[in-house]
Write an enzyme that holds these catalytic residues in place. Structure first.
Site, short mmCIF file in Angstrom:
data_model
loop_
_atom_site.label_atom_id
_atom_site.label_comp_id
_atom_site.label_asym_id
_atom_site.label_seq_id
_atom_site.Cartn_x
_atom_site.Cartn_y
_atom_site.Cartn_z
CB VAL A 11 35.54 32.27 34.07
CG1 VAL A 11 36.12 32.13 35.36
CG2 VAL A 11 36.03 33.43 33.28
CE LYS A 35 25.50 28.24 30.16
NZ LYS A 35 26.56 29.35 30.41
CE LYS A 205 40.28 40.22 34.11
NZ LYS A 205 41.02 39.31 33.58
CB CYS A 261 37.30 40.66 29.55
SG CYS A 261 36.75 39.22 30.15
CE LYS A 264 32.55 41.59 32.44
NZ LYS A 264 33.53 42.00 33.30
N1 NAD Z 1 35.15 35.12 29.68
C1 NAD Z 1 36.60 35.59 30.02
O1 NAD Z 1 37.36 35.66 29.10
C2 NAD Z 1 36.97 35.89 31.29
C3 NAD Z 1 37.99 36.27 31.79
C4 NAD Z 1 38.57 36.42 33.01
C5 NAD Z 1 37.79 37.01 33.79
N2 NAD Z 1 36.23 36.79 33.36
C6 NAD Z 1 35.26 37.46 34.27
O2 NAD Z 1 34.69 36.20 34.83
C7 NAD Z 1 33.32 36.43 35.10
C8 NAD Z 1 32.37 35.53 34.36
O3 NAD Z 1 32.61 35.66 33.02
P1 NAD Z 1 32.12 34.41 32.20
O4 NAD Z 1 32.39 34.98 30.49
O5 NAD Z 1 32.22 32.98 32.55
O6 NAD Z 1 30.56 34.74 32.14
P2 NAD Z 1 29.53 33.78 31.39
O7 NAD Z 1 28.21 34.71 31.09
O8 NAD Z 1 30.03 32.88 30.36
O9 NAD Z 1 28.92 32.72 32.69
C9 NAD Z 1 28.52 33.15 33.52
C10 NAD Z 1 27.54 31.88 34.31
O10 NAD Z 1 26.77 32.23 35.45
C11 NAD Z 1 25.38 31.53 35.50
N3 NAD Z 1 24.61 32.40 36.54
C12 NAD Z 1 24.19 33.59 36.47
N4 NAD Z 1 23.69 33.66 37.73
C13 NAD Z 1 23.73 32.72 38.53
C14 NAD Z 1 23.29 32.35 39.82
N5 NAD Z 1 22.59 32.78 40.66
N6 NAD Z 1 23.81 30.83 40.24
C15 NAD Z 1 24.38 29.83 39.32
N7 NAD Z 1 25.00 30.51 38.20
C16 NAD Z 1 24.47 31.60 37.61
C17 NAD Z 1 25.09 31.97 34.21
O11 NAD Z 1 24.17 31.15 33.71
C18 NAD Z 1 26.25 31.67 33.36
O12 NAD Z 1 26.40 30.21 32.86
C19 NAD Z 1 33.02 37.98 34.79
O13 NAD Z 1 33.02 38.56 36.03
C20 NAD Z 1 33.86 38.19 33.86
O14 NAD Z 1 34.39 39.53 33.81
C21 NAD Z 1 35.81 36.39 32.22
#
Ligand code: NAD
Length: 437
Positions: A11, A35, A205, A261, A264
């Site tokens: 995201v 990363k 959501k 998504c 969870k």
């Molecule tokens: N993946 C999807 O399709 C999607 C769609 C809509 C909403 N979401 C929601 O968005 C959120 C993120 O999902 P995602 O799939 O991008 O997760 P992800 O695991 O791909 O990315 C999360 C990132 O956050 C970083 N991170 C962790 N702790 C951190 C910190 N303290 N400071 C800075 N960075 C930090 C991690 O290293 C990672 O790169 C979740 O709540 C998810 O439910 C995801």
């Protein structure tokens, strides 16, 4: 505008890149040093169609930057997006440690008014918790906004650039004005920015994802009935989906929903309901159906091989939880692999994009094939777990010649029953008649 995006995963990277694409100055912050180094050097870290081109262009133009330093990342930003993980905790509720941890840090770092936007999927009441966590150490003015993200992996760039709707939860006029300006370029064709209170935005959501998961589980139960009543789920799906009130999408039966998504979020909404003494009965069934559906093909495979899979070898096409992504979180293929290995079988798998991620999880438990046809070598049957386009019209002659038996178990209903029958395959799918060679 100057924007910080904290968390640079699926995201965060899409969000940061797309905001840079509309002319904003974006700094993406992540704690993962590897990363950040890769991204800073122009190496994209996820597979998402269309993203790399935008990412490279904006990196080159200097509008997109990456850092591990939260203080430096947010210093000049007017808006700070939180795109942090919210994985399920032990009791199924969303774990807020990442969101609240960063919020606490922000409390020490803020010096002037900023809008903090929660883009992660979070339970109702999180905006208030973020507000409180920041306010512990920052006494100045700031606003916390809930702006849930609806992008779909695989078409994330398109979804972000042309959203059906943007949901913004805030009761602050000042934050509303900032969000309206920011999203202006994305809703030029007239799709709405829907303003509401923070709690309603947070619930929107979960309601959206849970409803989509419900559609999938409902259709999977119809598929179960089709198998027992000798009906064809493809026909039923078309008949049902042509009704505007129901719609054609999310009616495809298969081996269950996966990804980062739906599993969870459905679980978290059920837990939130439980916490307020509401027994959300539909959601419990949605989860139960999905658990069973992930292993729907296994009894069929077992029965085909006389209930003994020891020493049998299977080719699996598809590891990603859906096509056009390298995301393997909660992917049904992995549940099948575990079940097959447990029964003494061996597996050789191929996925166009998810091999590297899968190797990290599975190590040498299975073999990873060079290509889809290489995966078939010495295999007793082919199992299809993900509907990648390249699996839709394969070279059946080559499949038939390479497999030890002409047998296909298809978790995504890719092939026409008559055509596959004419080719002489044993073929079992979901909610349709079995074809016996
Ligand atoms: N993946 C999807 O399709 C999607 C769609 C809509 C909403 N979401 C929601 O968005 C959120 C993120 O999902 P995602 O799939 O991008 O997760 P992800 O695991 O791909 O990315 C999360 C990132 O956050 C970083 N991170 C962790 N702790 C951190 C910190 N303290 N400071 C800075 N960075 C930090 C991690 O290293 C990672 O790169 C979740 O709540 C998810 O439910 C995801």
């Amino acid at each position: 505008m100057k924007i910080a995006v904290v968390g640079t995963g699926y995201v965060g990277l899409v969000t940061g890149t797309c905001f840079a694409e509309t002319g904003n100055d974006v700094i993406c912050v992540d704690i993962d040093q590897r990363k950040v180094s890769k991204l800073s050097n122009g190496e994209i870290t996820i597979y998402e169609p269309g993203l790399e081109k935008l990412f490279l262009r904006n990196l080159k133009e200097g509008r997109l930057n990456f850092t591990t330093d939260l203080a430096a990342g947010i210093k000049d930003a007017a808006i700070i997006f939180l795109a942090l993980p919210t994985p399920p905790g032990e009791d199924g509720s969303a774990d807020l440690k990442y969101i609240l941890g960063v919020s606490k840090q922000l409390g020490h770092l803020l010096t002037d008014y900023k809008v903090i936007v929660d883009k992660s999927t979070v339970p109702v009441g999180t905006a208030e918790k973020v507000q409180a966590a920041i306010a512990e150490n920052f006494k100045g003015d700031f606003d916390v906004v809930s702006n849930p993200e609806f992008l779909r992996e695989g078409v994330a760039v398109e979804d972000f650039m042309k959203p059906d709707r943007v949901v913004v939860g805030t009761r602050s006029d000042r934050a509303k004005a900032v969000m309206t300006e920011l999203y202006g370029p994305f809703v030029r064709s007239g799709n709405p920015v829907i303003f509401m209170d923070e709690r309603s935005a947070e619930l929107t959501k979960y309601a959206a994802n849970s409803f989509l998961a419900t559609k999938i589980s409902f259709m999977n139960e119809i598929a179960q009935l089709c198998e027992r009543l000798n009906a064809d789920v493809d026909m039923v799906r078309r008949g049902v989906g042509s009704d505007d009130r129901i719609g054609k999408r999310f009616l495809f039966p298969g081996i269950g929903y996966g990804g980062s998504c739906f599993p969870k979020d459905v679980k978290a909404l059920a837990k939130s309901s439980h916490d307020v003494n509401y027994d959300f009965k539909i959601l419990k069934s949605v989860m139960e159906v999905n658990e069973l559906q992930k292993l729907h093909l296994i009894p069929k495979i077992k029965s085909h091989f006389n209930n003994d899979l020891s020493g049998k070898h299977f080719a699996i096409w598809g590891l990603a939880f859906k096509p056009n992504t390298d995301d393997i979180r909660e992917a049904p293929a992995f549940y099948m692999i575990d079940a097959l290995l447990e029964m003494g079988a061996t597996v050789s798998a191929f996925d166009p994009e998810a091999m590297a991620n899968s190797k990290q999880v599975l190590g040498d438990k299975i073999t990873f094939a060079e290509g889809q046809y290489e995966a078939l070598e010495n295999a007793d049957a082919l199992i299809i777990a993900t509907e990648w386009n390249e699996f839709r019209t394969p070279d059946f002659e080559r499949i038939g010649k390479t497999l030890k038996q002409k047998a296909i178990f298809d978790g995504r209903n890719l092939f026409d029953l008559q055509a596959i029958q004419a080719l002489g395959f044993h073929y079992e799918s979901v909610g349709r008649s079995a074809i016996h060679a």
